[in-house]
Design an enzyme around this catalytic site. Structure first.
Site, PDB file in Angstrom:
ATOM      1  N   ASP A 134       0.995  -7.976  -8.798  1.00  0.00           N
ATOM      2  CA  ASP A 134       2.172  -8.730  -9.220  1.00  0.00           C
ATOM      3  C   ASP A 134       3.443  -8.109  -8.624  1.00  0.00           C
ATOM      4  OD1 ASP A 134       3.085 -10.834 -11.148  1.00  0.00           O
ATOM      5  OD2 ASP A 134       4.183  -9.151 -12.024  1.00  0.00           O
TER       6      ASP A 134
ATOM      7  N   GLU B  84     -17.727  -1.842  -1.234  1.00  0.00           N
ATOM      8  CA  GLU B  84     -16.673  -2.310  -0.320  1.00  0.00           C
ATOM      9  C   GLU B  84     -15.356  -1.606  -0.620  1.00  0.00           C
ATOM     10  OE1 GLU B  84     -17.940  -6.997   0.074  1.00  0.00           O
ATOM     11  OE2 GLU B  84     -16.439  -6.407  -1.394  1.00  0.00           O
TER      12      GLU B  84
HETATM   13  C1  GLC Z   1       5.121 -12.665 -11.065  1.00  0.00           C
HETATM   14  C2  GLC Z   1       4.241 -13.556 -11.905  1.00  0.00           C
HETATM   15  C3  GLC Z   1       5.100 -14.251 -12.911  1.00  0.00           C
HETATM   16  C4  GLC Z   1       5.724 -13.196 -13.803  1.00  0.00           C
HETATM   17  C5  GLC Z   1       6.513 -12.188 -12.972  1.00  0.00           C
HETATM   18  C6  GLC Z   1       6.864 -10.965 -13.768  1.00  0.00           C
HETATM   19  O1  GLC Z   1       6.004 -13.358 -10.286  1.00  0.00           O
HETATM   20  O2  GLC Z   1       3.540 -14.438 -11.073  1.00  0.00           O
HETATM   21  O3  GLC Z   1       4.388 -15.192 -13.664  1.00  0.00           O
HETATM   22  O4  GLC Z   1       6.598 -13.790 -14.718  1.00  0.00           O
HETATM   23  O5  GLC Z   1       5.758 -11.729 -11.880  1.00  0.00           O
HETATM   24  O6  GLC Z   1       5.719 -10.211 -14.047  1.00  0.00           O
END
Ligand code: GLC
Length: 544
Positions: free
Chosen positions: A218, A283
């Site tokens: 993320d 892997e």
């Molecule tokens: C990313 C996620 C989103 C979230 C943000 C903060 O962009 O896809 O849904 O709100 O990060 O974690």
């Protein structure tokens, strides 16, 4: 049309070691709370995914990416995590996770866990310990970013949070501010502290040990901030009218040069990768970064050797139905870059392509061009059904962008309505009250209806991915993309993709013996590329 004749092959039995399995893989994104609900509480769960694996496998995808299922107070629907090694009981438990891993692996499908290393929940024990340590604290305190007030007592600089307002939250007990790129309930971690890297090596190893094959990372571009915390330059007011890439307008008023995408952030991924164990099957774990950047040259840095394998390029999630515009964003990284761009038209943060582009036909026509680009394609649940945006009701909106920043038009709820498994009003969900309202039925109906209709969006996607599986390993890692008026042409090795983004038919000039592999609209003649249609073809056998 020969679309059903393409050879079938599965990721697991096709690929030796080169190219890596993910090079041209199709990765299905499951937004867990809206996918399938096994227990009738209105929220999708891990068992729901297991129950619907035939749908996923029937599509012919290589891997599944599941959005966060960790314990979380839910201020950002799971992206505010209070225990990175746990499973929220609303979604299942370790046993359910284990069964999901096993069932996926038996079907030759890999699993990617969506990890959130940029921030924690404010309820995470690290943050609670940081609060308890106070301003003189030196261990957990330094897991986060703290700063004294500016001379006027206000926040230390002008940084703005992606969900609106200042990116600094006052903590009265210690008389300091802490930094949060998203909600105040999501304090950012201090990745300049080596203990944070140690923690994350441990967390990722935990999930690899439980059978994960890789990770979607993320906001991978966000992990480091400039250590001196300088103000970001203020942009011209006019630039604020454009709201790309899931940030509320206020966050677009600044040039984001000091609070994200720092030059040295890419080194973190080399350190992380070097310390990760292999997957259960031996892997290298696959690392896919969410890199929300406007400039693809900056994205390339993340996929140089030893860093991430793939990084999402946010060009195609906003592109209009226009051949020249699509050609402009279909870029390949410079030679010497070992990783690949991750391609997508949508995800749980973006508008549905059938709504944004105007129809399910258009969405499929563009997707079929983007899919052929070198790099994995991230297929967001519901895209295969041609799902359209949920209309946002201010009273029932769930997304913090809508609720706190008040920006309904960019609310991410629109792309998060539950999957319509049936055409009934409850859409086949055991609860009449899912966590978010059901959206309108897609043009071709629910998943069940589409399953039985050979010309549905779902079956066109299946035929496309089946064709893709039989072709991709022979394709080079490079391709050429041009536009000529309304015609978009992509050539990659033997594969030619032509998309008509105009309102009327175009003549198709295919050399004698050309094989039409797939077309996005059923029927049609070999002499015509209809409006809003994409055709995949390859030259006659002797020329190959
Ligand atoms: C990313 C996620 C989103 C979230 C943000 C903060 O962009 O896809 O849904 O709100 O990060 O974690």
């Amino acid at each position: 049309m020969r679309q059903h004749d393409a050879p079938t092959a599965r990721a697991s039995d096709r690929r030796p070691s080169t190219p890596p399995w993910w090079a041209d893989a199709v990765i299905y994104e499951v937004y867990i709370r809206s996918f399938a609900d096994s227990d009738g509480d209105g929220t999708g769960d891990l068992q729901g995914i297991i129950d619907r694996l035939d749908h996923i496998q029937g599509l012919g995808v290589d891997a599944v990416w599941i959005t966060p299922f960790f314990p979380s107070p839910g201020h950002d629907h799971g992206y505010d995590v209070s225990d990175f090694r746990g499973i929220d009981p609303a979604f299942g438990d370790t046993g359910t996770f284990q069964r999901l891993v096993d069932e996926l692996h038996q079907r030759g499908i890999r699993l990617l866990v969506d990890v959130v290393p940029n921030h924690t929940s404010h309820e995470h024990p690290w943050f609670q310990a940081a609060l308890a340590e106070g301003r003189e604290g030196s261990h957990y305190r330094d897991y986060y970013l703290w700063a004294d007030p500016a001379d006027d007592g206000g926040p230390p600089n002008n940084w703005v949070a992606n969900f609106g307002g200042s990116a600094w939250e006052w903590e009265p007990h210690s008389q300091q501010y802490y930094h949060h790129s998203y909600l105040p309930e999501q304090p950012d971690l201090n990745w300049r502290n080596p203990h944070v890297l140690d923690e994350w090596v441990d967390i990722l190893s935990h999930w690899l040990d439980l059978g994960a094959d890789g990770f979607r990372i993320d906001v991978a571009h966000n992990l480091l901030k400039h250590p001196d915390l300088p103000d970001n330059p203020v942009l011209e007011a006019a630039a604020r009218q454009d709201v790309p890439a899931g940030r509320v307008r206020s966050a677009r008023g600044l040039a984001r040069i000091y609070d994200m995408d720092q030059d040295d952030v890419v080194d973190l991924y080399a350190h992380l990768r070097a310390r990760l164990p292999r997957t259960r099957s031996g892997e290298e774990p696959f690392l896919l970064g969410e890199t929300v950047l406007d400039n693809p040259d900056r994205v390339e840095r993340y996929i140089q050797t030893g860093r991430l394998d793939a990084a999402m390029w946010f060009g195609t999630d906003r592109v209009p139905f226009d051949a020249a515009e699509v050609a402009r964003v279909l870029r390949t990284p410079s030679s010497g870059t070992s990783g690949r761009f991750g391609w997508f038209l949508s995800n749980h943060d973006r508008a549905r392509p059938a709504s944004r582009l105007g129809s399910a036909d258009r969405a499929l026509a563009i997707a079929a061009a983007v899919l052929a680009m070198p790099g994995p394609y991230l297929l967001y649940q519901g895209e295969e059904l041609g799902m359209i945006d949920l209309e946002i009701d201010p009273d029932t909106a769930r997304d913090p962008i809508a609720r706190r920043a008040g920006e309904l038009d960019v609310s991410r709820d629109r792309a998060r309505s539950p999957i319509p498994w049936t055409d009934q009003p409850d859409r086949g969900w055991p609860s009449t009250e899912p966590w978010l309202a059901h959206g309108p039925l897609p043009e071709h109906g629910s998943a069940t209806t589409q399953h039985h209709d050979p010309e549905s969006q779902l079956n066109r996607w299946r035929a496309l991915l089946n064709t893709w599986a039989g072709l991709r390993d022979a394709l080079p890692p490079s391709c050429a993309v041009v536009s000529e008026g309304n015609l978009l042409i992509l050539r990659r090795g033997d594969l030619t993709v032509q998309t008509n983004a105009g309102p009327g038919p175009l003549p198709l000039h295919l050399p004698e013996g050309t094989e039409i592999l797939w077309r996005s609209r059923p029927h049609g003649s070999p002499q015509t590329l209809r409006a809003e249609e994409t055709i995949w073809s390859r030259p006659p056998a002797p020329a190959r």
